[in-house]
Design a protein around this motif. Structure first.
Motif, PDB file in Angstrom:
ATOM      1  N   LEU A  15       0.740  -1.203   0.200  1.00  7.65           N
ATOM      2  CA  LEU A  15       0.090  -0.052   0.065  1.00  7.65           C
ATOM      3  C   LEU A  15       0.997   1.153  -0.119  1.00  7.65           C
ATOM      4  O   LEU A  15       0.561   2.227  -0.703  1.00  7.65           O
ATOM      5  CB  LEU A  15      -0.950   0.125   1.417  1.00  7.65           C
ATOM      6  CG  LEU A  15      -2.131  -1.009   1.247  1.00  7.65           C
ATOM      7  CD1 LEU A  15      -2.731  -1.145   2.594  1.00  7.65           C
ATOM      8  CD2 LEU A  15      -3.072  -0.571   0.054  1.00  7.65           C
ATOM      9  N   LYS A  72       2.308   1.774  -3.513  1.00  7.54           N
ATOM     10  CA  LYS A  72       1.295   2.111  -4.292  1.00  7.54           C
ATOM     11  C   LYS A  72       0.793   3.549  -4.231  1.00  7.54           C
ATOM     12  O   LYS A  72       0.421   4.539  -5.019  1.00  7.54           O
ATOM     13  CB  LYS A  72      -0.117   1.388  -4.018  1.00  7.54           C
ATOM     14  CG  LYS A  72      -1.200   1.872  -4.711  1.00  7.54           C
ATOM     15  CD  LYS A  72      -1.643   0.502  -5.825  1.00  7.54           C
ATOM     16  CE  LYS A  72      -3.146   1.051  -6.638  1.00  7.54           C
ATOM     17  NZ  LYS A  72      -2.783   0.397  -7.895  1.00  7.54           N
ATOM     18  N   THR A  73       1.030   3.862  -2.875  1.00  6.40           N
ATOM     19  CA  THR A  73       0.659   5.547  -2.631  1.00  6.40           C
ATOM     20  C   THR A  73       1.827   6.357  -3.171  1.00  6.40           C
ATOM     21  O   THR A  73       1.549   7.348  -3.963  1.00  6.40           O
ATOM     22  CB  THR A  73       0.553   5.922  -1.167  1.00  6.40           C
ATOM     23  OG1 THR A  73      -0.318   4.805  -0.592  1.00  6.40           O
ATOM     24  CG2 THR A  73       0.114   7.180  -0.643  1.00  6.40           C
ATOM     25  N   THR A 132       1.118   6.689  -6.738  1.00 10.38           N
ATOM     26  CA  THR A 132       0.173   7.534  -7.183  1.00 10.38           C
ATOM     27  C   THR A 132       0.773   8.829  -7.129  1.00 10.38           C
ATOM     28  O   THR A 132       0.443   9.641  -7.881  1.00 10.38           O
ATOM     29  CB  THR A 132      -1.064   7.338  -6.341  1.00 10.38           C
ATOM     30  OG1 THR A 132      -1.366   5.646  -6.059  1.00 10.38           O
ATOM     31  CG2 THR A 132      -2.139   8.018  -6.472  1.00 10.38           C
ATOM     32  N   GLY A 133       1.426   9.297  -5.935  1.00  6.41           N
ATOM     33  CA  GLY A 133       2.053  10.459  -6.067  1.00  6.41           C
ATOM     34  C   GLY A 133       2.952  10.968  -7.070  1.00  6.41           C
ATOM     35  O   GLY A 133       2.935  11.895  -7.433  1.00  6.41           O
ATOM     36  N   ARG A 191       1.036  11.590 -10.209  1.00  7.68           N
ATOM     37  CA  ARG A 191       0.282  12.897 -10.208  1.00  7.68           C
ATOM     38  C   ARG A 191       1.546  13.962 -10.672  1.00  7.68           C
ATOM     39  O   ARG A 191       1.145  14.732 -11.481  1.00  7.68           O
ATOM     40  CB  ARG A 191      -0.196  13.129  -9.076  1.00  7.68           C
ATOM     41  CG  ARG A 191      -0.951  14.299  -8.944  1.00  7.68           C
ATOM     42  CD  ARG A 191      -0.178  15.304  -7.877  1.00  7.68           C
ATOM     43  NE  ARG A 191      -0.945  16.704  -7.837  1.00  7.68           N
ATOM     44  CZ  ARG A 191      -0.699  17.935  -7.901  1.00  7.68           C
ATOM     45  NH1 ARG A 191       0.542  18.047  -8.585  1.00  7.68           N
ATOM     46  NH2 ARG A 191      -1.377  18.850  -7.829  1.00  7.68           N
ATOM     47  N   ASP A 192       2.664  13.978 -10.206  1.00  5.41           N
ATOM     48  CA  ASP A 192       3.791  14.832 -10.249  1.00  5.41           C
ATOM     49  C   ASP A 192       4.246  14.982 -11.571  1.00  5.41           C
ATOM     50  O   ASP A 192       4.214  15.821 -12.278  1.00  5.41           O
ATOM     51  CB  ASP A 192       5.104  14.549  -9.132  1.00  5.41           C
ATOM     52  CG  ASP A 192       4.503  14.943  -7.649  1.00  5.41           C
ATOM     53  OD1 ASP A 192       3.483  15.312  -7.549  1.00  5.41           O
ATOM     54  OD2 ASP A 192       5.346  14.498  -7.062  1.00  5.41           O
ATOM     55  N   ARG A 234       1.616  16.488 -13.910  1.00  6.25           N
ATOM     56  CA  ARG A 234       1.411  17.665 -13.836  1.00  6.25           C
ATOM     57  C   ARG A 234       2.645  18.492 -14.611  1.00  6.25           C
ATOM     58  O   ARG A 234       2.536  19.400 -15.425  1.00  6.25           O
ATOM     59  CB  ARG A 234       1.451  18.217 -12.167  1.00  6.25           C
ATOM     60  CG  ARG A 234       1.478  19.685 -12.137  1.00  6.25           C
ATOM     61  CD  ARG A 234      -0.017  20.246 -11.907  1.00  6.25           C
ATOM     62  NE  ARG A 234       0.132  21.505 -11.791  1.00  6.25           N
ATOM     63  CZ  ARG A 234      -0.429  22.262 -12.523  1.00  6.25           C
ATOM     64  NH1 ARG A 234      -0.978  21.988 -13.616  1.00  6.25           N
ATOM     65  NH2 ARG A 234      -0.450  23.739 -12.426  1.00  6.25           N
ATOM     66  N   SER A 276      -5.191  16.612 -23.518  1.00  8.79           N
ATOM     67  CA  SER A 276      -4.885  16.039 -22.295  1.00  8.79           C
ATOM     68  C   SER A 276      -3.794  15.050 -22.636  1.00  8.79           C
ATOM     69  O   SER A 276      -3.226  14.756 -23.551  1.00  8.79           O
ATOM     70  CB  SER A 276      -6.139  15.065 -21.650  1.00  8.79           C
ATOM     71  OG  SER A 276      -6.972  15.800 -21.291  1.00  8.79           O
ATOM     72  N   GLU A 301       0.198   3.341 -11.786  1.00  7.23           N
ATOM     73  CA  GLU A 301      -0.743   3.980 -11.635  1.00  7.23           C
ATOM     74  C   GLU A 301      -0.741   5.015 -12.756  1.00  7.23           C
ATOM     75  O   GLU A 301       0.188   5.533 -13.344  1.00  7.23           O
ATOM     76  CB  GLU A 301      -0.778   4.631 -10.345  1.00  7.23           C
ATOM     77  CG  GLU A 301      -1.825   5.778 -10.085  1.00  7.23           C
ATOM     78  CD  GLU A 301      -3.085   5.131  -9.554  1.00  7.23           C
ATOM     79  OE1 GLU A 301      -3.026   3.631  -9.341  1.00  7.23           O
ATOM     80  OE2 GLU A 301      -4.328   5.945  -9.721  1.00  7.23           O
ATOM     81  N   THR A 302      -2.153   5.736 -13.365  1.00  8.06           N
ATOM     82  CA  THR A 302      -2.201   6.409 -14.425  1.00  8.06           C
ATOM     83  C   THR A 302      -2.835   7.747 -13.621  1.00  8.06           C
ATOM     84  O   THR A 302      -3.548   7.773 -12.878  1.00  8.06           O
ATOM     85  CB  THR A 302      -2.818   6.304 -15.623  1.00  8.06           C
ATOM     86  OG1 THR A 302      -4.124   6.067 -15.235  1.00  8.06           O
ATOM     87  CG2 THR A 302      -2.197   5.140 -16.180  1.00  8.06           C
ATOM     88  N   VAL A 303      -2.447   9.099 -14.231  1.00  8.63           N
ATOM     89  CA  VAL A 303      -3.036  10.318 -13.695  1.00  8.63           C
ATOM     90  C   VAL A 303      -3.153  11.058 -15.240  1.00  8.63           C
ATOM     91  O   VAL A 303      -2.260  11.100 -15.944  1.00  8.63           O
ATOM     92  CB  VAL A 303      -2.146  11.020 -12.821  1.00  8.63           C
ATOM     93  CG1 VAL A 303      -3.003  12.406 -12.725  1.00  8.63           C
ATOM     94  CG2 VAL A 303      -2.225  10.568 -11.540  1.00  8.63           C
ATOM     95  N   THR A 304      -4.413  11.562 -15.425  1.00 10.01           N
ATOM     96  CA  THR A 304      -4.553  12.387 -16.731  1.00 10.01           C
ATOM     97  C   THR A 304      -4.778  13.871 -16.312  1.00 10.01           C
ATOM     98  O   THR A 304      -5.295  14.184 -15.217  1.00 10.01           O
ATOM     99  CB  THR A 304      -6.081  11.793 -17.211  1.00 10.01           C
ATOM    100  OG1 THR A 304      -5.795  10.347 -17.432  1.00 10.01           O
ATOM    101  CG2 THR A 304      -6.412  12.560 -18.480  1.00 10.01           C
ATOM    102  N   MET A 305      -4.107  14.535 -17.038  1.00 10.80           N
ATOM    103  CA  MET A 305      -4.279  16.085 -16.897  1.00 10.80           C
ATOM    104  C   MET A 305      -4.516  16.853 -17.952  1.00 10.80           C
ATOM    105  O   MET A 305      -4.123  16.390 -19.201  1.00 10.80           O
ATOM    106  CB  MET A 305      -3.030  16.580 -16.128  1.00 10.80           C
ATOM    107  CG  MET A 305      -3.064  16.297 -14.536  1.00 10.80           C
ATOM    108  SD  MET A 305      -2.250  17.544 -13.614  1.00 10.80           S
ATOM    109  CE  MET A 305      -2.416  16.782 -12.124  1.00 10.80           C
ATOM    110  N   ARG A 306      -4.967  18.011 -18.238  1.00 13.09           N
ATOM    111  CA  ARG A 306      -5.300  18.754 -19.001  1.00 13.09           C
ATOM    112  C   ARG A 306      -3.894  19.613 -19.437  1.00 13.09           C
ATOM    113  O   ARG A 306      -3.231  19.977 -18.498  1.00 13.09           O
ATOM    114  CB  ARG A 306      -6.366  19.906 -18.926  1.00 13.09           C
ATOM    115  CG  ARG A 306      -6.763  20.903 -20.270  1.00 13.09           C
ATOM    116  CD  ARG A 306      -7.538  19.909 -21.086  1.00 13.09           C
ATOM    117  NE  ARG A 306      -8.900  19.633 -20.593  1.00 13.09           N
ATOM    118  CZ  ARG A 306      -9.985  20.276 -20.675  1.00 13.09           C
ATOM    119  NH1 ARG A 306      -9.858  21.358 -21.457  1.00 13.09           N
ATOM    120  NH2 ARG A 306     -11.225  19.832 -20.387  1.00 13.09           N
TER     121      ARG A 306
END
Lengths: 308, 123
Positions: free
Chosen positions: B41, B44-45, B48-49, B52-53, B56, B88, B115-120
């Motif tokens: 966990l 995984k955290t 995820t972090g 995101r970075d 961005r 995006s 983990e994926t993060v989508t951003m504009r």
């Protein structure tokens, strides 16, 4: 030792039974503690993970909503791609230059409780005009900026015959004192002008084939107060009082026959002998990450940023 | 009389030892399982972090970051230069799971976490 063995049988036997009971109680307590500890560790770990994930989704969605708000005035897109399965978002809305999105995820089937409820993570993205930005060393009069976004214009360097009714000054655009593409302009300040410069050398960001990407590409251009400039007698050499920034999506340029690209040829479409340096482009609504946010006059360029 | 008591004592101690032998695997499973799942966990955290970075950075038109033990790939993107606010970008961060096996249990933890993060773009 001797005394122990001398004790009556009953007493010793009783003592043994007592010991065994203590061990069992101890074992039950220890197992409970270990089980609760294990469950707590994993549940808290999961909560932290879900909270982090929800914050990511909130940030991404808020930025996307704010970008749409800045561009169109309302949240128009489908924001599902910005979050994960199982997460839900609060209704996107554009309120006073900021968009707040709260992402909610229900965490259920944990070890310790059936459901520990929702994890809510908010994010606020704001948008606004640009205060300071590093731009090309060129400047446009506010009367030349027709404020009709989407309109294509062809501008001439120090145009002696202004093309759009900007009578007090040479129209088109003027050059600023600067170094390459890196002149830093702040709205509300005076920017020193430059006369007779060779734009072709001064704007490598436009003319260098290895520098910028292919046309069209957007260029952030400062807009100055023509009236203030005329009152001060600046006549095409500045200084220019900067009001804000507009975005010109450059589709072509032609610099004195030496450098040209896009929709413009070797010579400017110069039917009234206006000049040898010209830039053609379209004013557009745009969101940029360049510069710092600040108060300035709105010429259609917005900046989007996370506020908290 | 004396003898029989001693025999009883011996029997009891044997039971305790047997109980301990039976309990140790369960205890080990619990303790190591907690460590392994907790570590999973935590990783995984972290992924995820970092996702995101990285997203961005990518949305601002910058290069994907580098981080020891993590790889970043574009699922969608990168953003055009300069960033187009209508596009995006989706970034996937991946890392290898370091602790996977819990004693006496089949390995059910995947060998990588991503983990994926989508951003504009341009946001």
């Amino acid at each position: 030792m001797r005394r122990l063995t001398d004790l009556p049988f009953e007493a010793r036997n009783g003592a043994e039974r007592d010991d065994r009971g203590v061990a069992t109680i101890f074992l039950i307590l220890a197992m409970t503690a270990i089980l609760v500890g294990a469950a707590l560790a994993i549940d808290v770990g999961r909560y932290v993970l879900e909270a982090r994930s929800a914050q990511n989704s909130a940030d991404a969605t808020a930025l996307a909503v704010a970008t749409d708000c800045a561009l169109t005035g309302s949240p128009i897109a489908d924001y599902t791609p910005y979050r994960k399965d199982g997460q839900s978002i609060s209704a996107p809305a554009c309120v006073e230059n900021s968009a707040t999105i709260t992402v909610t995820k229900i965490i259920d089937q944990t070890f310790l409780k059936q459901s520990i409820g929702d994890v809510d993570r908010p994010a606020t993205a704001k948008w606004g005009t640009i205060k300071t930005a590093a731009t090309l060393p060129i400047v446009i009069a506010d009367c030349e900026f027709t404020a009709v976004l989407g309109q294509t214009v062809t501008m001439y360097l120090d145009d002696p015959k202004p093309q759009s009714g900007c009578s007090s000054l040479p129209g088109g655009f003027s050059q600023l004192l600067g170094d390459g593409c890196n002149v830093t302009i702040t709205a509300g300040n005076l920017a020193p002008g430059k006369t007779g410069g060779d734009l072709q050398k001064d704007v490598p960001c436009i003319t260098d084939p290895n520098g910028p990407p292919a046309l069209p590409y957007p260029v952030l251009i400062p807009i100055y107060n023509a009236q203030a400039c005329a009152d001060a007698g600046c006549k095409g050499k500045g200084p220019y009082l900067i009001k804000g920034f507009a975005l010109l999506n450059v589709t072509g340029y032609s610099f004195n026959g030496n450098a040209y690209d896009g929709s413009l040829d070797k010579k400017c479409p110069d039917d009234r002998n206006r000049g040898k340096y010209c830039i053609r482009g379209t004013y557009e609504n745009w969101v940029t990450t360049r510069g710092t946010p600040g108060p300035s006059e709105d010429f259609g360029v917005s900046q989007v940023y996370l506020s908290d | 009389m004396f003898r029989s008591t001693r025999t009883e004592e011996h029997d009891d101690r044997g039971v305790v030892t047997l109980e301990l032998v039976l309990a140790i695997p369960v205890l080990l499973m619990l303790i190591i399982g907690t460590v392994v799942l907790g570590s999973y966990l935590s990783q995984k955290t972290r992924v995820t972090g970092f996702a995101r970075d990285a997203a961005r950075e990518a949305s601002l038109g910058k290069e994907l970051p580098t981080e020891d033990g993590f790889t970043f790939t574009f699922e969608v993107g990168p953003c055009p230069t300069p960033p187009d606010p209508k596009e995006s970008v989706r970034v996937r961060a991946t890392t290898t799971v370091t602790l996977r096996s819990i004693p006496f249990l089949p390995t059910f933890i995947p060998d990588t976490i991503s983990e994926t993060v989508t951003m504009r773009c341009g946001g």
